[in-house]
Design a protein around this motif. Structure first.
Motif, PDB file in Angstrom:
ATOM      1  N   GLY A  62       1.149  -9.704  -3.936  1.00  0.00           N
ATOM      2  CA  GLY A  62      -0.280  -9.176  -3.996  1.00  0.00           C
ATOM      3  C   GLY A  62      -0.835 -10.022  -4.844  1.00  0.00           C
ATOM      4  O   GLY A  62      -0.216 -10.613  -5.692  1.00  0.00           O
ATOM      5  N   GLU A  63      -2.266  -9.544  -5.046  1.00  0.00           N
ATOM      6  CA  GLU A  63      -2.943 -10.103  -6.123  1.00  0.00           C
ATOM      7  C   GLU A  63      -3.163  -9.314  -7.317  1.00  0.00           C
ATOM      8  O   GLU A  63      -3.545  -9.738  -8.520  1.00  0.00           O
ATOM      9  CB  GLU A  63      -4.013 -10.585  -5.702  1.00  0.00           C
ATOM     10  CG  GLU A  63      -3.971 -11.943  -4.559  1.00  0.00           C
ATOM     11  CD  GLU A  63      -5.292 -12.171  -3.932  1.00  0.00           C
ATOM     12  OE1 GLU A  63      -6.262 -11.431  -4.220  1.00  0.00           O
ATOM     13  OE2 GLU A  63      -5.434 -13.170  -3.086  1.00  0.00           O
ATOM     14  N   THR A  64      -3.003  -7.947  -7.167  1.00  0.00           N
ATOM     15  CA  THR A  64      -3.562  -7.166  -8.196  1.00  0.00           C
ATOM     16  C   THR A  64      -2.405  -6.309  -9.160  1.00  0.00           C
ATOM     17  O   THR A  64      -2.789  -6.001 -10.255  1.00  0.00           O
ATOM     18  CB  THR A  64      -4.302  -5.956  -7.645  1.00  0.00           C
ATOM     19  OG1 THR A  64      -3.444  -5.232  -6.628  1.00  0.00           O
ATOM     20  CG2 THR A  64      -5.391  -6.442  -6.869  1.00  0.00           C
ATOM     21  N   LYS A  65      -1.461  -6.336  -8.555  1.00  0.00           N
ATOM     22  CA  LYS A  65      -0.012  -5.701  -9.506  1.00  0.00           C
ATOM     23  C   LYS A  65       0.396  -6.682 -10.531  1.00  0.00           C
ATOM     24  O   LYS A  65       0.326  -7.744 -10.487  1.00  0.00           O
ATOM     25  CB  LYS A  65       1.147  -5.462  -8.373  1.00  0.00           C
ATOM     26  CG  LYS A  65       1.180  -4.361  -7.577  1.00  0.00           C
ATOM     27  CD  LYS A  65       2.223  -3.960  -6.851  1.00  0.00           C
ATOM     28  CE  LYS A  65       1.998  -2.750  -5.715  1.00  0.00           C
ATOM     29  NZ  LYS A  65       1.687  -1.561  -6.534  1.00  0.00           N
TER      30      LYS A  65
ATOM     31  N   PHE B  69       2.356 -17.113 -12.596  1.00  0.00           N
ATOM     32  CA  PHE B  69       2.121 -15.622 -12.824  1.00  0.00           C
ATOM     33  C   PHE B  69       2.230 -15.079 -14.268  1.00  0.00           C
ATOM     34  O   PHE B  69       1.220 -14.282 -14.664  1.00  0.00           O
ATOM     35  CB  PHE B  69       3.368 -14.945 -11.879  1.00  0.00           C
ATOM     36  CG  PHE B  69       3.290 -14.981 -10.572  1.00  0.00           C
ATOM     37  CD1 PHE B  69       1.982 -14.905  -9.966  1.00  0.00           C
ATOM     38  CD2 PHE B  69       4.137 -14.853  -9.719  1.00  0.00           C
ATOM     39  CE1 PHE B  69       1.798 -14.914  -8.539  1.00  0.00           C
ATOM     40  CE2 PHE B  69       4.185 -15.138  -8.361  1.00  0.00           C
ATOM     41  CZ  PHE B  69       2.972 -14.939  -7.692  1.00  0.00           C
ATOM     42  N   ILE B  70       3.023 -15.877 -15.135  1.00  0.00           N
ATOM     43  CA  ILE B  70       3.249 -15.585 -16.330  1.00  0.00           C
ATOM     44  C   ILE B  70       2.213 -15.924 -17.094  1.00  0.00           C
ATOM     45  O   ILE B  70       1.548 -15.128 -17.988  1.00  0.00           O
ATOM     46  CB  ILE B  70       4.459 -16.010 -16.934  1.00  0.00           C
ATOM     47  CG1 ILE B  70       5.670 -15.376 -16.157  1.00  0.00           C
ATOM     48  CG2 ILE B  70       4.599 -16.005 -18.542  1.00  0.00           C
ATOM     49  CD1 ILE B  70       7.135 -16.220 -16.698  1.00  0.00           C
TER      50      ILE B  70
ATOM     51  N   ASP C 180       0.921  -1.445  -0.046  1.00  0.00           N
ATOM     52  CA  ASP C 180       0.136   0.017  -0.084  1.00  0.00           C
ATOM     53  C   ASP C 180       0.791   1.393   0.014  1.00  0.00           C
ATOM     54  O   ASP C 180       0.530   2.153  -0.621  1.00  0.00           O
ATOM     55  CB  ASP C 180      -0.948   0.071   1.288  1.00  0.00           C
ATOM     56  CG  ASP C 180      -2.098  -1.037   1.079  1.00  0.00           C
ATOM     57  OD1 ASP C 180      -2.246  -1.827   0.127  1.00  0.00           O
ATOM     58  OD2 ASP C 180      -2.771  -1.241   2.151  1.00  0.00           O
ATOM     59  N   ALA C 181       1.966   1.300   0.733  1.00  0.00           N
ATOM     60  CA  ALA C 181       2.995   2.275   0.841  1.00  0.00           C
ATOM     61  C   ALA C 181       3.650   2.895  -0.404  1.00  0.00           C
ATOM     62  O   ALA C 181       3.677   3.653  -0.905  1.00  0.00           O
ATOM     63  CB  ALA C 181       3.837   2.096   1.869  1.00  0.00           C
ATOM     64  N   VAL C 182       4.138   1.647  -1.147  1.00  0.00           N
ATOM     65  CA  VAL C 182       4.910   2.006  -2.247  1.00  0.00           C
ATOM     66  C   VAL C 182       3.670   2.482  -3.557  1.00  0.00           C
ATOM     67  O   VAL C 182       4.092   3.241  -4.234  1.00  0.00           O
ATOM     68  CB  VAL C 182       5.804   0.710  -2.529  1.00  0.00           C
ATOM     69  CG1 VAL C 182       6.689   0.370  -1.972  1.00  0.00           C
ATOM     70  CG2 VAL C 182       4.756  -0.631  -2.970  1.00  0.00           C
ATOM     71  N   GLU C 183       2.766   1.916  -3.416  1.00  0.00           N
ATOM     72  CA  GLU C 183       1.567   2.383  -4.288  1.00  0.00           C
ATOM     73  C   GLU C 183       1.148   3.667  -4.051  1.00  0.00           C
ATOM     74  O   GLU C 183       1.231   4.706  -5.172  1.00  0.00           O
ATOM     75  CB  GLU C 183       0.458   1.422  -4.142  1.00  0.00           C
ATOM     76  CG  GLU C 183      -0.744   1.755  -5.204  1.00  0.00           C
ATOM     77  CD  GLU C 183      -1.729   0.920  -5.336  1.00  0.00           C
ATOM     78  OE1 GLU C 183      -2.829   1.093  -6.045  1.00  0.00           O
ATOM     79  OE2 GLU C 183      -2.022  -0.277  -4.490  1.00  0.00           O
ATOM     80  N   TYR C 184       1.092   4.344  -2.888  1.00  0.00           N
ATOM     81  CA  TYR C 184       0.861   5.723  -2.607  1.00  0.00           C
ATOM     82  C   TYR C 184       1.836   6.480  -2.857  1.00  0.00           C
ATOM     83  O   TYR C 184       1.549   7.671  -3.536  1.00  0.00           O
ATOM     84  CB  TYR C 184       0.587   5.738  -0.960  1.00  0.00           C
ATOM     85  CG  TYR C 184       0.181   6.971  -0.338  1.00  0.00           C
ATOM     86  CD1 TYR C 184      -0.809   7.540  -0.400  1.00  0.00           C
ATOM     87  CD2 TYR C 184       1.568   7.498   0.152  1.00  0.00           C
ATOM     88  CE1 TYR C 184      -0.812   8.884  -0.033  1.00  0.00           C
ATOM     89  CE2 TYR C 184       1.504   8.942   0.689  1.00  0.00           C
ATOM     90  CZ  TYR C 184       0.130   9.560   0.927  1.00  0.00           C
ATOM     91  OH  TYR C 184      -0.044  10.650   1.187  1.00  0.00           O
ATOM     92  N   LEU C 185       3.110   5.878  -2.644  1.00  0.00           N
ATOM     93  CA  LEU C 185       4.076   7.111  -3.236  1.00  0.00           C
ATOM     94  C   LEU C 185       4.397   6.747  -4.596  1.00  0.00           C
ATOM     95  O   LEU C 185       5.515   7.658  -5.220  1.00  0.00           O
ATOM     96  CB  LEU C 185       5.320   6.679  -2.384  1.00  0.00           C
ATOM     97  CG  LEU C 185       5.521   6.796  -0.892  1.00  0.00           C
ATOM     98  CD1 LEU C 185       6.560   6.530  -0.004  1.00  0.00           C
ATOM     99  CD2 LEU C 185       5.129   8.415  -0.732  1.00  0.00           C
ATOM    100  N   GLY C 186       3.940   5.935  -5.579  1.00  0.00           N
ATOM    101  CA  GLY C 186       4.088   5.791  -6.785  1.00  0.00           C
ATOM    102  C   GLY C 186       5.474   5.321  -7.254  1.00  0.00           C
ATOM    103  O   GLY C 186       5.952   5.667  -8.344  1.00  0.00           O
TER     104      GLY C 186
ATOM    105  N   VAL D  95       6.954 -11.030 -14.962  1.00  0.00           N
ATOM    106  CA  VAL D  95       7.891 -11.558 -13.764  1.00  0.00           C
ATOM    107  C   VAL D  95       9.261 -11.155 -14.148  1.00  0.00           C
ATOM    108  O   VAL D  95      10.036 -11.049 -15.415  1.00  0.00           O
ATOM    109  CB  VAL D  95       7.849 -13.095 -13.756  1.00  0.00           C
ATOM    110  CG1 VAL D  95       8.917 -13.593 -13.078  1.00  0.00           C
ATOM    111  CG2 VAL D  95       6.365 -13.327 -13.213  1.00  0.00           C
ATOM    112  N   SER D  96       9.923 -10.475 -13.208  1.00  0.00           N
ATOM    113  CA  SER D  96      11.419 -10.242 -13.498  1.00  0.00           C
ATOM    114  C   SER D  96      12.011 -11.009 -11.787  1.00  0.00           C
ATOM    115  O   SER D  96      11.575 -10.402 -10.637  1.00  0.00           O
ATOM    116  CB  SER D  96      11.489  -8.796 -13.262  1.00  0.00           C
ATOM    117  OG  SER D  96      12.966  -8.269 -12.911  1.00  0.00           O
ATOM    118  N   ILE D  97      12.971 -11.705 -11.925  1.00  0.00           N
ATOM    119  CA  ILE D  97      13.599 -12.149 -10.828  1.00  0.00           C
ATOM    120  C   ILE D  97      15.187 -11.761 -10.910  1.00  0.00           C
ATOM    121  O   ILE D  97      15.788 -12.072 -11.739  1.00  0.00           O
ATOM    122  CB  ILE D  97      13.294 -13.480 -10.455  1.00  0.00           C
ATOM    123  CG1 ILE D  97      13.918 -14.143  -8.963  1.00  0.00           C
ATOM    124  CG2 ILE D  97      13.842 -14.459 -11.456  1.00  0.00           C
ATOM    125  CD1 ILE D  97      13.143 -15.245  -8.530  1.00  0.00           C
TER     126      ILE D  97
END
Length: 462
Positions: free
Chosen positions: A74-77, A100-101, A47-53, A107-109
């Motif tokens: 998470g499930e939405t990103k 995920f793919i 939530d914090a990283v989304e809030y800060l962009g 996906v980036s690891i």
């Protein structure tokens, strides 16, 4: 690894045998993970990283589980950004990454140490399975460039590459002023133009914040790390391709989670929070030396927390150990010495270094903190803390502890434990302690904090 049952071999076996049982009925010592707490920690940072962009890359080394990764991303990103400490972790995660793919997520690891030659073949094999753009590496020496080029030959696509910057922690990387040692940047950009690598940006991991004691210090450490990477970009700007977007990736759990102070400011910001917010926005919205930049934060142990993490006070709203730490080790009390046998009362536990680890914590002199639920109901001073004071290989000694300078005045108070009792111990360092076990017994404190609801298997080895 961990306590084994002679007839149980897999996580499915353990689920059938132990789900529904109380944690006191498990083979001891055992590793307990509270998924409600883990979910809360993961969600609050997302939530914090989304809030800060800004972007976020979740480190999986703390828990090394499929289920834990689901909570971290998470499930939405649409983007799934991960970093792993071992190739074994990446191999273990492959089925989940494929899922995920297939669901349309990118996906980036990242393999989280400067690339050693022995791991190229394994990483390339994973890359061939997952597809183009999925594997990234970091480098800080010109000799590593040939290994990265070999990855491209084997995987049929270039690896993403981060230049590792040392912003003061001195574990890996080059200082900002020495980033082009032996023409490293020049050679790197030449390979990028040839399509043999895909330059992503600059990566710093600074755990200096582990010694912090306040949220202000944690925020200042994050700001310093960002400034160090921007300094590295400025000092070497003439060497980078001007049409490249440069990712600045920084982190360590205390300083990264300190961004939550910017979200939960209740209308006012401390001076340190204002400074950090300005620096974050500078990376996100401005151009530096003609480059477009974007910010990526990375962290791992935030998902579980431990005694060391809480001692940094990186967030203004931290609760106590019982409220925040998602993992604990259960162990039995072997004996109690309350009758003058020793200089002060003590108890003997059936767990030691091989079940707790031996990572120190600046806040106190012990190796773990006992959950207060273990104390007898009539304990005179419930604010006192029992700690693991001394450790042997498979056993340890519990006594009253001095934590952050408090609590030594009542060291002669009897130990409020009983022989045969099972206690929960909060470890100093979740990553180290978790590595001593093959699986977690999962509880859910939102429903019943002592009943096993699942078993999660961990990746192990190298």
């Amino acid at each position: 690894m961990g306590s084994r049952h002679p007839t149980l071999q897999t996580a499915s076996d353990f689920r059938r045998h132990y789900v529904g049982k109380n944690i006191t009925q498990l083979p001891q010592p055992a590793m307990i993970l509270d998924k409600a707490k883990m979910h809360r920690h993961c969600k609050s940072l997302l939530d914090a990283v989304e809030y800060l962009g800004v972007h976020f890359r979740a480190h999986v080394k703390t828990h090394k589980t499929l289920e834990g990764v689901r909570l971290q991303v998470g499930e939405t990103k649409k983007e799934v950004r991960l970093v792993a400490s071992t190739v074994a972790e990446i191999e273990y995660l492959q089925p989940l990454l494929h899922e995920f793919i297939q669901n349309g997520r990118e996906v980036s690891i990242l393999y989280g140490i400067p690339l050693p030659p022995s791991q190229v073949d394994r990483l390339a094999a994973i890359g061939r399975q997952l597809g183009q753009g999925t594997i990234s590496v970091m480098i800080d020496h010109t000799s590593q460039l040939s290994h990265v080029a070999r990855f491209a030959e084997q995987a049929s696509f270039p690896a993403g590459v981060y230049l590792k910057v040392d912003t003061g922690y001195h574990r890996a990387g080059l200082p900002p002023s020495g980033l082009n040692k032996d023409d490293l940047v020049s050679k790197l950009m030449s390979l990028d133009r040839q399509g043999k690598i895909n330059f992503i940006g600059l990566y710093s991991h600074s755990s200096l914040s582990y010694n912090d004691l306040t949220a202000e210090q944690a925020m200042a450490n994050l700001e310093d790390e960002l400034s160090g990477c921007l300094d590295a970009l400025e000092k070497n700007a003439h060497l980078f391709s001007s049409d490249k977007e440069v990712t600045i990736s920084v982190g360590a759990s205390p300083q990264v989670t300190s961004i939550e102070n910017l979200v939960r400011n209740e209308g006012t910001l401390l001076e340190g929070a204002k400074n950090l917010q300005q620096t974050l926005q500078k990376v996100v919205t401005e151009r530096h030396c003609g480059f477009r930049t974007k910010l990526e934060l990375h962290a791992g142990v935030y998902s579980l927390l431990d005694v060391q993490q809480l001692s940094t006070h990186s967030r203004a709203h931290f609760g106590d150990y019982e409220e925040e730490i998602a993992i604990s080790v259960t162990a039995e009390v072997c004996s109690v010495y309350n009758d003058g046998e020793r200089q002060q009362p003590e108890a003997l536990l059936a767990v030691g270094v091989l079940g707790l680890g031996r990572e120190p914590c600046a806040a106190y002199e012990g190796w773990g903190i006992i959950d207060r639920d273990a104390y007898s109901p009539n304990t005179p001073n419930p604010d006192r803390r029992l700690i693991v004071k001394r450790v042997s290989q498979e056993h340890s000694i519990v006594s009253w502890g001095l934590i952050n300078g408090h609590g030594d005045e009542d060291s002669q108070q009897p130990i409020p434990l009983q022989v045969g009792q099972t206690v929960r111990i909060y470890p100093n360092h979740a990553c180290i302690t978790g590595a001593l076990y093959g699986w977690y017994y999962i509880v859910d404190s939102s429903e019943h904090g002592e009943r096993v609801v699942d078993v999660w298997e961990r990746a192990s080895g190298w």
